[in-house]
Scaffold this active site. Structure first.
Site, PDB file in Angstrom:
ATOM      1  N   GLY A 121       0.812  -1.215   0.000  1.00 39.07           N
ATOM      2  CA  GLY A 121       0.000   0.000   0.000  1.00 39.07           C
ATOM      3  C   GLY A 121       0.847   1.267   0.000  1.00 39.07           C
ATOM      4  N   GLY A 190      24.630  -6.904  20.267  1.00 41.25           N
ATOM      5  CA  GLY A 190      23.485  -6.281  20.952  1.00 41.25           C
ATOM      6  C   GLY A 190      22.950  -7.173  22.061  1.00 41.25           C
ATOM      7  N   VAL A 193      16.843  -7.093  24.114  1.00 43.66           N
ATOM      8  CA  VAL A 193      15.817  -8.112  24.311  1.00 43.66           C
ATOM      9  C   VAL A 193      16.045  -9.312  23.378  1.00 43.66           C
ATOM     10  N   ILE A 194      16.255  -9.033  22.081  1.00 42.25           N
ATOM     11  CA  ILE A 194      16.415 -10.132  21.130  1.00 42.25           C
ATOM     12  C   ILE A 194      17.720 -10.887  21.400  1.00 42.25           C
ATOM     13  N   GLU A 213      28.028  -5.917  23.528  1.00 42.10           N
ATOM     14  CA  GLU A 213      27.097  -4.819  23.791  1.00 42.10           C
ATOM     15  C   GLU A 213      27.873  -3.509  23.813  1.00 42.10           C
ATOM     16  N   VAL A 247      31.773  -3.021  17.812  1.00 40.51           N
ATOM     17  CA  VAL A 247      32.177  -3.875  16.689  1.00 40.51           C
ATOM     18  C   VAL A 247      32.800  -2.995  15.620  1.00 40.51           C
ATOM     19  N   ARG A 281      15.441  -1.939  16.243  1.00 40.39           N
ATOM     20  CA  ARG A 281      14.616  -1.966  15.039  1.00 40.39           C
ATOM     21  C   ARG A 281      14.274  -0.536  14.643  1.00 40.39           C
ATOM     22  N   HIS A 454      -2.205 -19.846  48.233  1.00 34.91           N
ATOM     23  CA  HIS A 454      -0.968 -20.466  48.707  1.00 34.91           C
ATOM     24  C   HIS A 454      -0.949 -21.925  48.282  1.00 34.91           C
TER      25      HIS A 454
HETATM   26  P1  FAD Z   1       4.483  -5.372  12.474  1.00 34.79           P
HETATM   27  O1  FAD Z   1       4.189  -6.571  13.277  1.00 34.79           O
HETATM   28  O2  FAD Z   1       5.895  -5.143  12.063  1.00 34.79           O
HETATM   29  O3  FAD Z   1       3.564  -5.467  11.183  1.00 34.79           O
HETATM   30  C1  FAD Z   1       3.630  -4.540  10.161  1.00 34.79           C
HETATM   31  C2  FAD Z   1       3.019  -5.178   8.922  1.00 34.79           C
HETATM   32  O4  FAD Z   1       2.845  -4.177   7.932  1.00 34.79           O
HETATM   33  C3  FAD Z   1       3.897  -6.246   8.294  1.00 34.79           C
HETATM   34  O5  FAD Z   1       3.137  -7.411   8.117  1.00 34.79           O
HETATM   35  C4  FAD Z   1       4.322  -5.655   6.960  1.00 34.79           C
HETATM   36  O6  FAD Z   1       4.428  -6.638   5.933  1.00 34.79           O
HETATM   37  C5  FAD Z   1       3.167  -4.729   6.669  1.00 34.79           C
HETATM   38  N1  FAD Z   1       3.517  -3.610   5.803  1.00 34.79           N
HETATM   39  C6  FAD Z   1       4.494  -2.700   5.982  1.00 34.79           C
HETATM   40  N2  FAD Z   1       4.449  -1.762   5.020  1.00 34.79           N
HETATM   41  C7  FAD Z   1       3.413  -2.083   4.223  1.00 34.79           C
HETATM   42  C8  FAD Z   1       2.839  -1.482   3.072  1.00 34.79           C
HETATM   43  N3  FAD Z   1       3.312  -0.325   2.586  1.00 34.79           N
HETATM   44  N4  FAD Z   1       1.785  -2.087   2.486  1.00 34.79           N
HETATM   45  C9  FAD Z   1       1.280  -3.244   2.983  1.00 34.79           C
HETATM   46  N5  FAD Z   1       1.765  -3.838   4.089  1.00 34.79           N
HETATM   47  C10 FAD Z   1       2.808  -3.255   4.703  1.00 34.79           C
HETATM   48  N6  FAD Z   1       6.874  -7.863  21.158  1.00 34.79           N
HETATM   49  C11 FAD Z   1       6.217  -8.273  22.256  1.00 34.79           C
HETATM   50  O7  FAD Z   1       5.334  -7.547  22.750  1.00 34.79           O
HETATM   51  N7  FAD Z   1       6.495  -9.470  22.857  1.00 34.79           N
HETATM   52  C12 FAD Z   1       7.450 -10.306  22.368  1.00 34.79           C
HETATM   53  O8  FAD Z   1       7.678 -11.380  22.920  1.00 34.79           O
HETATM   54  C13 FAD Z   1       8.158  -9.906  21.210  1.00 34.79           C
HETATM   55  N8  FAD Z   1       9.102 -10.695  20.681  1.00 34.79           N
HETATM   56  C14 FAD Z   1       9.732 -10.316  19.522  1.00 34.79           C
HETATM   57  C15 FAD Z   1      10.724 -11.147  19.009  1.00 34.79           C
HETATM   58  C16 FAD Z   1      11.386 -10.787  17.859  1.00 34.79           C
HETATM   59  C17 FAD Z   1      12.455 -11.704  17.300  1.00 34.79           C
HETATM   60  C18 FAD Z   1      11.049  -9.564  17.196  1.00 34.79           C
HETATM   61  C19 FAD Z   1      11.756  -9.181  15.932  1.00 34.79           C
HETATM   62  C20 FAD Z   1      10.088  -8.727  17.717  1.00 34.79           C
HETATM   63  C21 FAD Z   1       9.422  -9.091  18.890  1.00 34.79           C
HETATM   64  N9  FAD Z   1       8.464  -8.268  19.464  1.00 34.79           N
HETATM   65  C22 FAD Z   1       7.825  -8.661  20.618  1.00 34.79           C
HETATM   66  C23 FAD Z   1       8.100  -6.968  18.874  1.00 34.79           C
HETATM   67  C24 FAD Z   1       6.785  -7.114  18.077  1.00 34.79           C
HETATM   68  O9  FAD Z   1       6.934  -8.100  17.095  1.00 34.79           O
HETATM   69  C25 FAD Z   1       6.407  -5.780  17.460  1.00 34.79           C
HETATM   70  O10 FAD Z   1       6.352  -4.780  18.451  1.00 34.79           O
HETATM   71  C26 FAD Z   1       5.052  -5.869  16.776  1.00 34.79           C
HETATM   72  O11 FAD Z   1       5.033  -6.859  15.791  1.00 34.79           O
HETATM   73  C27 FAD Z   1       4.666  -4.515  16.171  1.00 34.79           C
HETATM   74  O12 FAD Z   1       3.422  -4.626  15.565  1.00 34.79           O
HETATM   75  P2  FAD Z   1       2.995  -3.685  14.349  1.00 34.79           P
HETATM   76  O13 FAD Z   1       1.620  -4.125  13.978  1.00 34.79           O
HETATM   77  O14 FAD Z   1       3.238  -2.282  14.696  1.00 34.79           O
HETATM   78  O15 FAD Z   1       4.013  -4.028  13.175  1.00 34.79           O
HETATM   79  P1  NAD Z   2      17.078  -3.515  21.865  1.00 32.03           P
HETATM   80  O1  NAD Z   2      16.954  -2.061  21.746  1.00 32.03           O
HETATM   81  O2  NAD Z   2      16.321  -4.227  22.911  1.00 32.03           O
HETATM   82  O3  NAD Z   2      18.602  -3.918  22.062  1.00 32.03           O
HETATM   83  C1  NAD Z   2      19.603  -3.542  21.165  1.00 32.03           C
HETATM   84  C2  NAD Z   2      20.911  -3.527  21.921  1.00 32.03           C
HETATM   85  O4  NAD Z   2      21.949  -3.397  20.981  1.00 32.03           O
HETATM   86  C3  NAD Z   2      21.016  -2.356  22.877  1.00 32.03           C
HETATM   87  O5  NAD Z   2      21.446  -2.811  24.135  1.00 32.03           O
HETATM   88  C4  NAD Z   2      22.051  -1.451  22.215  1.00 32.03           C
HETATM   89  O6  NAD Z   2      22.820  -0.721  23.146  1.00 32.03           O
HETATM   90  C5  NAD Z   2      22.893  -2.470  21.473  1.00 32.03           C
HETATM   91  N1  NAD Z   2      23.613  -1.939  20.327  1.00 32.03           N
HETATM   92  C6  NAD Z   2      23.189  -1.009  19.428  1.00 32.03           C
HETATM   93  N2  NAD Z   2      24.141  -0.804  18.483  1.00 32.03           N
HETATM   94  C7  NAD Z   2      25.172  -1.627  18.792  1.00 32.03           C
HETATM   95  C8  NAD Z   2      26.438  -1.883  18.200  1.00 32.03           C
HETATM   96  N3  NAD Z   2      26.818  -1.266  17.079  1.00 32.03           N
HETATM   97  N4  NAD Z   2      27.242  -2.796  18.794  1.00 32.03           N
HETATM   98  C9  NAD Z   2      26.864  -3.441  19.922  1.00 32.03           C
HETATM   99  N5  NAD Z   2      25.675  -3.226  20.525  1.00 32.03           N
HETATM  100  C10 NAD Z   2      24.838  -2.348  19.965  1.00 32.03           C
HETATM  101  O7  NAD Z   2      16.748  -4.085  20.405  1.00 32.03           O
HETATM  102  P2  NAD Z   2      16.550  -5.565  19.883  1.00 32.03           P
HETATM  103  O8  NAD Z   2      17.028  -6.555  20.878  1.00 32.03           O
HETATM  104  O9  NAD Z   2      17.086  -5.573  18.507  1.00 32.03           O
HETATM  105  O10 NAD Z   2      14.982  -5.665  19.797  1.00 32.03           O
HETATM  106  C11 NAD Z   2      14.241  -4.683  19.069  1.00 32.03           C
HETATM  107  C12 NAD Z   2      12.941  -4.422  19.715  1.00 32.03           C
HETATM  108  O11 NAD Z   2      12.044  -5.495  19.465  1.00 32.03           O
HETATM  109  C13 NAD Z   2      12.998  -4.318  21.229  1.00 32.03           C
HETATM  110  O12 NAD Z   2      13.370  -3.044  21.656  1.00 32.03           O
HETATM  111  C14 NAD Z   2      11.595  -4.618  21.610  1.00 32.03           C
HETATM  112  O13 NAD Z   2      10.850  -3.440  21.496  1.00 32.03           O
HETATM  113  C15 NAD Z   2      11.164  -5.624  20.566  1.00 32.03           C
HETATM  114  N6  NAD Z   2      11.245  -6.975  21.126  1.00 32.03           N
HETATM  115  C16 NAD Z   2      10.512  -7.258  22.240  1.00 32.03           C
HETATM  116  C17 NAD Z   2      10.589  -8.521  22.822  1.00 32.03           C
HETATM  117  C18 NAD Z   2       9.786  -8.802  24.053  1.00 32.03           C
HETATM  118  O14 NAD Z   2       8.861  -8.040  24.338  1.00 32.03           O
HETATM  119  N7  NAD Z   2      10.076  -9.864  24.794  1.00 32.03           N
HETATM  120  C19 NAD Z   2      11.426  -9.493  22.286  1.00 32.03           C
HETATM  121  C20 NAD Z   2      12.179  -9.150  21.168  1.00 32.03           C
HETATM  122  C21 NAD Z   2      12.081  -7.893  20.600  1.00 32.03           C
END
Ligand code: FAD
Ligand code: NAD
Length: 475
Positions: A121, A190, A193-194, A213, A247, A281, A454
């Site tokens: 879109g 990094g 969280v990830i 980190e 890095v 991200r 409990h």
């Molecule tokens: P997204 O989930 O990124 O969805 C955006 C969608 O928009 C995508 O499907 C994309 O294809 C679509 N899109 C983009 N541009 C266009 C366009 N122009 N036209 C049509 N479609 C489009 N969060 C948690 O709360 N708990 C967790 O445990 C957690 N674990 C995570 C683990 C990992 C490895 C990662 C990477 C993220 C994790 N997150 C977690 C973060 C979470 O995934 C995001 O915060 C969440 O998905 C954001 O939702 P959103 O709807 O904003 O975007």
């Molecule tokens: P993050 O912001 O949690 O961690 C990134 C880390 O990388 C930070 O500590 C930062 O200081 C470090 N960093 C940045 N540049 C660097 C470099 N050049 N060299 C070394 N370290 C560096 O980001 P993420 O782990 O990539 O996750 C992205 C986001 O996705 C999170 O912030 C969170 O919002 C979401 N997420 C959430 C969950 C959850 O809710 N359990 C799980 C995964 C991801």
């Protein structure tokens, strides 16, 4: 040209939830989504369901079972021999879960009569969207019009020049969710969280893991006491986390990655089988047409919105990872619901002060509200109560002797709960009580007066609340 009351761009947890709620409220709704899954088929669910929350938790659970059987079952008198991991089966299980859940959303769209528009879109104006079909689905673009538009285009992994992601030796979080064998050695850039979640997965399965980190502080956004506890526990588990490490470059040699970095002691180099880059991200506005139609982004690339998720364009909203605030699935979904309610002329509710965070390591780390440092920096007088899981009967019975605590911070004068921080078993579930208490503007005394069953882990929350007032029973 098709006309809708609402068109949502993006079907992640922000967009698909917004679309369903709009349709439930009687608005004619379509959702444009460009995701193609591993098989090249269109899929709903966004990052969260396809390559984020769900697949990462599937692997965390599988690897937790493995580590438990290997190292902890013996404590319960259970002898397990010949424990091994079939990585392909574990990955296939994860893929099945993803497929079932993403298809479930397609089912919810059908049930609620949300029209799924497959394609990319692009905003043409505040009420027109151009849709480019997906690969192999023709070339003819279509235009739809909408009285209201909700942008929910999410985020993508941030990149750093010294470590170019090739999804083979150097991968991002998506690549790290589908290794076909356990890397003997794994580097991670990094320790966020990830890095900690995926580092835990592969460490439990046998990888030697080094995490670099850049910051000197470990888990900078987390309460210091909790972060220090996490540091001790994760070190004990064998995660080699190096702080203040910048890095400087990567190369490859014999199917290995050579990583060079600099810290205050000088330059270092090591080799690993795989390297994961997870340094945050960034908001995804690629090809959205923001510039052309005057949609304002902030200096970091997020779509600028007010407290009601309104952009500068009339009747155009933006939610989730593409706007300010934590990048969390539940935050995206709640913004989606709030916006849908407002479009339908109702009151949308979004409490940014009560968004829970969870890091799914083991023990888990969860929190809501302010940290102790933030309270100090803001000059707010507070009282603090801490209860360690070592004193919890249930934690002991479960064999959860790895430390951890519940920490509650309350306003010194009003006793209003200002922050709750947990590191321990099932912290992800325990934090819900604290979020609810904060949503109701509760006091620490409210939790202290609530009868907790409990023996449960939740008793630690009760005792921490009692500790705020200096009257815990079991410590
Ligand atoms: P997204 O989930 O990124 O969805 C955006 C969608 O928009 C995508 O499907 C994309 O294809 C679509 N899109 C983009 N541009 C266009 C366009 N122009 N036209 C049509 N479609 C489009 N969060 C948690 O709360 N708990 C967790 O445990 C957690 N674990 C995570 C683990 C990992 C490895 C990662 C990477 C993220 C994790 N997150 C977690 C973060 C979470 O995934 C995001 O915060 C969440 O998905 C954001 O939702 P959103 O709807 O904003 O975007
Ligand atoms: P993050 O912001 O949690 O961690 C990134 C880390 O990388 C930070 O500590 C930062 O200081 C470090 N960093 C940045 N540049 C660097 C470099 N050049 N060299 C070394 N370290 C560096 O980001 P993420 O782990 O990539 O996750 C992205 C986001 O996705 C999170 O912030 C969170 O919002 C979401 N997420 C959430 C969950 C959850 O809710 N359990 C799980 C995964 C991801």
């Amino acid at each position: 040209m098709q006309n809708f009351d609402v068109v949502v761009i993006g079907a992640g947890p922000g967009g698909y939830v917004a679309a369903i709620r709009c349709a439930q409220l009687g608005l004619s709704t379509a959702c444009v989504e460009s995701w193609l899954n591993e098989e090249g088929k269109p899929a709903l669910g966004g990052t969260c369901l396809n390559v984020g929350c769900i697949p990462s938790k599937a692997l965390l659970d599988s690897s937790h079972h493995f580590a438990h059987m290997k190292h902890e079952a013996i404590e319960h008198g259970i002898t397990v021999t010949g424990v091994s991991i079939d990585v392909n089966r574990m990955i296939t299980r994860k893929a099945k879960i993803v497929s079932m859940l993403t298809q479930g959303i397609a089912g919810l769209f059908r049930k609620n009569k949300v029209e799924w528009l497959q394609g990319h879109g692009r905003l043409l104006s505040a009420n027109q969207i151009e849709i480019t079909p997906l690969a192999n689905a023709g070339t003819e673009k279509t235009i739809v019009s909408a009285k209201h538009i909700i942008i929910a285009t999410g985020s993508v992994p941030a990149k750093i020049p010294p470590a170019h992601v090739d999804q083979d030796l150097i991968v991002d979080s998506t690549g790290a969710l589908c290794f076909n064998q356990v890397p003997r050695t794994l580097g991670i850039i990094g320790a966020g969280v990830i890095g900690l979640e995926l580092g835990s997965v592969w460490k439990r399965l046998g990888s030697e893991v080094v995490i670099l980190e850049a910051l000197e502080d470990f888990l900078a956004p987390v309460d210091r006491q909790i972060a220090n506890e996490a540091w001790k526990t994760l070190q004990k588990q064998g995660l080699d986390i190096r702080l203040g490490a910048k890095v400087t470059g990567t190369g490859s040699n014999n199917q290995q990655v050579i990583v060079t970095y600099q810290d205050k002691e000088g330059k270092h180099q090591f080799n690993v089988d795989k390297l994961i880059v997870c340094v945050g991200r960034k908001p995804n506005t690629e090809g959205l047409g923001a510039d052309e139609c005057g949609l304002i982004l902030d200096e970091r690339g997020f779509i600028e919105v007010d407290e009601h998720c309104r952009t500068n364009l009339p009747n155009v909203y933006a939610i989730g990872d593409v706007v300010r605030g934590p990048m969390l699935a539940h935050k995206a979904s709640e913004e989606g619901v709030a916006v849908a309610e407002r479009i339908a002329g109702r009151t949308g509710h979004m409490n940014y002060a009560a968004i829970p965070w969870v890091i799914y390591t083991w023990p888990e780390i969860a929190w809501v509200g302010m940290t102790e440092q933030e309270l100090k920096d803001a000059g707010i007088n507070y009282r603090c109560g801490v209860f360690p899981f070592a004193a919890s009967g249930r934690a002991r019975a479960m064999g959860e002797t790895g430390g951890g605590m519940v920490k509650i911070l309350g306003d010194a004068k009003t006793d209003r709960i200002l922050g709750v921080h947990v590191i321990g078993p099932n912290a992800s579930e325990l934090i819900a009580e604290a979020v609810l208490a904060m949503e109701f503007d509760g006091s620490t005394e409210d939790i202290a007066r609530t009868i907790h069953a409990h023996p449960t882990l939740a008793e630690a929350m009760h005792e921490a609340a009692l500790a705020v007032d200096g009257r815990p029973v079991h410590i």
